[in-house]
Write a protein that holds these residues in place. Structure first.
Motif, PDB file in Angstrom:
ATOM      1  N   LEU A 215      -5.257  59.447  -3.979  1.00 51.39           N
ATOM      2  CA  LEU A 215      -4.162  58.541  -3.630  1.00 51.39           C
ATOM      3  C   LEU A 215      -3.567  57.895  -4.883  1.00 51.39           C
ATOM      4  N   LEU A 216      -4.442  57.441  -5.769  1.00 47.83           N
ATOM      5  CA  LEU A 216      -3.980  56.800  -6.996  1.00 47.83           C
ATOM      6  C   LEU A 216      -3.207  57.785  -7.864  1.00 47.83           C
ATOM      7  N   PHE A 217      -3.676  59.025  -7.921  1.00 47.00           N
ATOM      8  CA  PHE A 217      -2.967  60.036  -8.711  1.00 47.00           C
ATOM      9  C   PHE A 217      -1.589  60.303  -8.131  1.00 47.00           C
ATOM     10  N   HIS A 218      -1.487  60.381  -6.804  1.00 44.75           N
ATOM     11  CA  HIS A 218      -0.181  60.635  -6.199  1.00 44.75           C
ATOM     12  C   HIS A 218       0.779  59.493  -6.510  1.00 44.75           C
ATOM     13  N   PHE A 219       0.300  58.261  -6.401  1.00 44.10           N
ATOM     14  CA  PHE A 219       1.143  57.114  -6.757  1.00 44.10           C
ATOM     15  C   PHE A 219       1.613  57.251  -8.202  1.00 44.10           C
ATOM     16  N   PHE A 220       0.696  57.549  -9.090  1.00 42.20           N
ATOM     17  CA  PHE A 220       1.015  57.702 -10.512  1.00 42.20           C
ATOM     18  C   PHE A 220       2.064  58.786 -10.724  1.00 42.20           C
ATOM     19  N   HIS A 221       1.900  59.932 -10.059  1.00 41.46           N
ATOM     20  CA  HIS A 221       2.834  61.051 -10.216  1.00 41.46           C
ATOM     21  C   HIS A 221       4.236  60.654  -9.766  1.00 41.46           C
ATOM     22  N   VAL A 222       4.330  60.012  -8.603  1.00 44.23           N
ATOM     23  CA  VAL A 222       5.637  59.590  -8.086  1.00 44.23           C
ATOM     24  C   VAL A 222       6.239  58.521  -8.989  1.00 44.23           C
ATOM     25  N   TRP A 223       5.437  57.557  -9.377  1.00 40.91           N
ATOM     26  CA  TRP A 223       5.932  56.443 -10.190  1.00 40.91           C
ATOM     27  C   TRP A 223       6.479  56.944 -11.533  1.00 40.91           C
ATOM     28  N   ARG A 224       5.754  57.860 -12.147  1.00 41.69           N
ATOM     29  CA  ARG A 224       6.160  58.355 -13.471  1.00 41.69           C
ATOM     30  C   ARG A 224       7.342  59.306 -13.392  1.00 41.69           C
ATOM     31  N   THR A 225       7.276  60.318 -12.504  1.00 45.47           N
ATOM     32  CA  THR A 225       8.308  61.359 -12.476  1.00 45.47           C
ATOM     33  C   THR A 225       9.615  60.875 -11.868  1.00 45.47           C
ATOM     34  N   GLU A 226       9.540  59.898 -10.938  1.00 41.86           N
ATOM     35  CA  GLU A 226      10.753  59.396 -10.307  1.00 41.86           C
ATOM     36  C   GLU A 226      11.236  58.091 -10.932  1.00 41.86           C
ATOM     37  N   GLN A 227      10.596  57.730 -12.060  1.00 44.45           N
ATOM     38  CA  GLN A 227      11.025  56.558 -12.831  1.00 44.45           C
ATOM     39  C   GLN A 227      11.078  55.284 -11.973  1.00 44.45           C
ATOM     40  N   LYS A 228      10.032  55.067 -11.191  1.00 45.12           N
ATOM     41  CA  LYS A 228       9.981  53.890 -10.334  1.00 45.12           C
ATOM     42  C   LYS A 228       9.704  52.640 -11.164  1.00 45.12           C
ATOM     43  N   THR A 229      10.123  51.502 -10.619  1.00 44.75           N
ATOM     44  CA  THR A 229       9.837  50.204 -11.236  1.00 44.75           C
ATOM     45  C   THR A 229       9.249  49.280 -10.169  1.00 44.75           C
ATOM     46  N   ILE A 230       8.889  48.079 -10.578  1.00 42.51           N
ATOM     47  CA  ILE A 230       8.179  47.183  -9.683  1.00 42.51           C
ATOM     48  C   ILE A 230       8.948  46.894  -8.400  1.00 42.51           C
ATOM     49  N   LYS A 231      10.261  46.952  -8.431  1.00 43.63           N
ATOM     50  CA  LYS A 231      11.045  46.686  -7.212  1.00 43.63           C
ATOM     51  C   LYS A 231      10.869  47.790  -6.177  1.00 43.63           C
ATOM     52  N   ASP A 232      10.359  48.967  -6.618  1.00 41.34           N
ATOM     53  CA  ASP A 232      10.162  50.087  -5.694  1.00 41.34           C
ATOM     54  C   ASP A 232       8.755  50.117  -5.097  1.00 41.34           C
ATOM     55  N   SER A 233       7.888  49.214  -5.527  1.00 39.99           N
ATOM     56  CA  SER A 233       6.463  49.336  -5.201  1.00 39.99           C
ATOM     57  C   SER A 233       6.191  49.344  -3.700  1.00 39.99           C
ATOM     58  N   GLY A 234       6.869  48.491  -2.955  1.00 42.48           N
ATOM     59  CA  GLY A 234       6.624  48.431  -1.515  1.00 42.48           C
ATOM     60  C   GLY A 234       6.931  49.738  -0.821  1.00 42.48           C
ATOM     61  N   TYR A 235       8.044  50.372  -1.218  1.00 45.95           N
ATOM     62  CA  TYR A 235       8.427  51.641  -0.607  1.00 45.95           C
ATOM     63  C   TYR A 235       7.450  52.752  -0.980  1.00 45.95           C
ATOM     64  N   VAL A 236       7.030  52.776  -2.244  1.00 49.69           N
ATOM     65  CA  VAL A 236       6.112  53.825  -2.695  1.00 49.69           C
ATOM     66  C   VAL A 236       4.768  53.695  -1.976  1.00 49.69           C
ATOM     67  N   LEU A 237       4.276  52.473  -1.833  1.00 56.99           N
ATOM     68  CA  LEU A 237       3.000  52.265  -1.139  1.00 56.99           C
ATOM     69  C   LEU A 237       3.110  52.612   0.346  1.00 56.99           C
ATOM     70  N   LYS A 238       4.234  52.289   0.953  1.00 54.11           N
ATOM     71  CA  LYS A 238       4.416  52.617   2.369  1.00 54.11           C
ATOM     72  C   LYS A 238       4.431  54.122   2.579  1.00 54.11           C
ATOM     73  N   ASP A 239       5.137  54.844   1.709  1.00 51.06           N
ATOM     74  CA  ASP A 239       5.163  56.308   1.802  1.00 51.06           C
ATOM     75  C   ASP A 239       3.773  56.894   1.584  1.00 51.06           C
ATOM     76  N   LEU A 240       3.031  56.307   0.635  1.00 51.71           N
ATOM     77  CA  LEU A 240       1.681  56.784   0.361  1.00 51.71           C
ATOM     78  C   LEU A 240       0.770  56.562   1.560  1.00 51.71           C
ATOM     79  N   GLU A 241       0.939  55.441   2.219  1.00 49.71           N
ATOM     80  CA  GLU A 241       0.120  55.140   3.398  1.00 49.71           C
ATOM     81  C   GLU A 241       0.363  56.162   4.497  1.00 49.71           C
ATOM     82  N   GLN A 242       1.608  56.524   4.712  1.00 47.20           N
ATOM     83  CA  GLN A 242       1.927  57.535   5.727  1.00 47.20           C
ATOM     84  C   GLN A 242       1.356  58.896   5.336  1.00 47.20           C
ATOM     85  N   LEU A 243       1.489  59.231   4.073  1.00 51.11           N
ATOM     86  CA  LEU A 243       0.981  60.516   3.584  1.00 51.11           C
ATOM     87  C   LEU A 243      -0.536  60.589   3.719  1.00 51.11           C
ATOM     88  N   SER A 244      -1.209  59.480   3.511  1.00 43.11           N
ATOM     89  CA  SER A 244      -2.671  59.467   3.559  1.00 43.11           C
ATOM     90  C   SER A 244      -3.198  59.802   4.944  1.00 43.11           C
TER      91      SER A 244
END
Length: 312
Positions: free
Chosen positions: A244-273
């Protein structure tokens, strides 16, 4: 620590305690707790041995005097219905799985006996191990101070961030940091968390991902995966956290996410999990093959030296 005085609770209530911690960067350093600092004697720099994840789990297993009720978490809703309608079809859960699950729930009960204990040196040793493995420092750091923000806690006392998942929130990053095959990966993730544009509070993120992994355990999404080798319950559970942590890292790095995107990224990760656990596990396995054997051996030798025992 005083013994718990709370009345017995339904196991579902314990899961409700596992809440999300807001992923936000500190805007200023919290003031130091002057009363705690005043009572603390001066400590000379020293290097406490690193602690292994197995020892951390065993510490809680041995202190578990009142195992939590996990019966409702062992069978699916369909299995429970069949058991009531047709007792002859009753499914007996694996005793080993139940035993390990009780320890995991015990560790996550942040409002009870598994909360961080300042009087227990093993608790602080675990915090020290995480801090030193992430930063590369060799000597011990103070129990309180702004240095904890360097690894992504929200203030001067890391224990306040563990309210969502208890001491289970320390086990899972510890497991990665003390695994030679994953050490380079988690250091990369921590380095990204310190990036000038893409920064995020690493340990707060880690605690949130433990919450997601714990929820997958509760909903039995990863039960079959763990039962393939139930003796390695915590190794497999922690590996799932790493995926899970690796997937977050991959999305955050490759899609150039910033702290304002964190809620959306975590929500998507929760669904994927809950839907694609096999995909997450396979993706991590593939990524880990990119690290050289020599780097893995160096990490292992360093961990063995600093714990005094072979890590793997």
């Amino acid at each position: 620590m005083d013994p718990p005085t709370d009345p017995p609770t339904d196991p579902h209530d314990e899961w409700q305690d596992v809440t999300q911690v807001e992923l936000a960067l500190p805007t200023h350093h919290a003031p130091l707790n002057s009363s705690l600092l005043a009572s603390a004697p001066p400590v000379l720099p020293r290097e406490t041995p690193l602690i292994t994840p197995n020892r951390w789990v065993d510490h809680f297993r041995s202190s578990m005097t009142d195992p939590p009720n996990v019966d409702d978490l062992l069978l699916t809703r369909r299995q429970r219905t069949l058991s009531r309608l047709m007792p002859c079809m009753k499914t007996s859960p694996s005793p080993m799985y139940k035993s390990h699950l009780q320890v995991a729930v015990h560790m996550a009960q942040s409002k009870r006996q598994a909360a961080f204990n300042n009087d227990d040196p093993t608790h602080f040793q675990t915090l020290q191990t995480i801090y030193k493995q992430l930063t590369g420092d060799l000597v011990d750091c103070p129990r309180f101070g702004s240095h904890w923000e360097e690894i992504g806690f929200q203030g001067n006392d890391p224990a306040t961030d563990l309210r969502g998942v208890g001491c289970l929130g320390l086990l899972q990053p510890l497991a990665m940091l003390m695994n030679p095959e994953m050490y380079a990966l988690i250091r990369k993730i921590h380095a990204l968390s310190r990036d000038e544009r893409q920064d995020f509070p690493f340990m707060v993120l880690s605690i949130n991902i433990t919450r997601i992994a714990f929820d997958a355990l509760r909903k039995q999404t990863i039960k079959k995966y763990i039962l393939r080798d139930v003796d390695q319950f915590f190794d497999r559970f922690n590996y799932y956290f790493a995926s899970l942590l690796f997937h977050f890292f991959h999305v955050w790095r490759t899609e150039q996410k910033t702290i304002k995107d964190s809620g959306y990224v975590l929500k998507d990760l929760e669904q994927l999990s809950l839907k694609k656990s096999d995909f997450l596990l396979e993706r991590l396995e593939q990524h880990l093959t990119t690290y050289s054997k020599s780097d893995i051996q160096k990490a292992k030798a360093n961990m063995d030296r600093r714990t005094g025992i072979a890590t793997r």
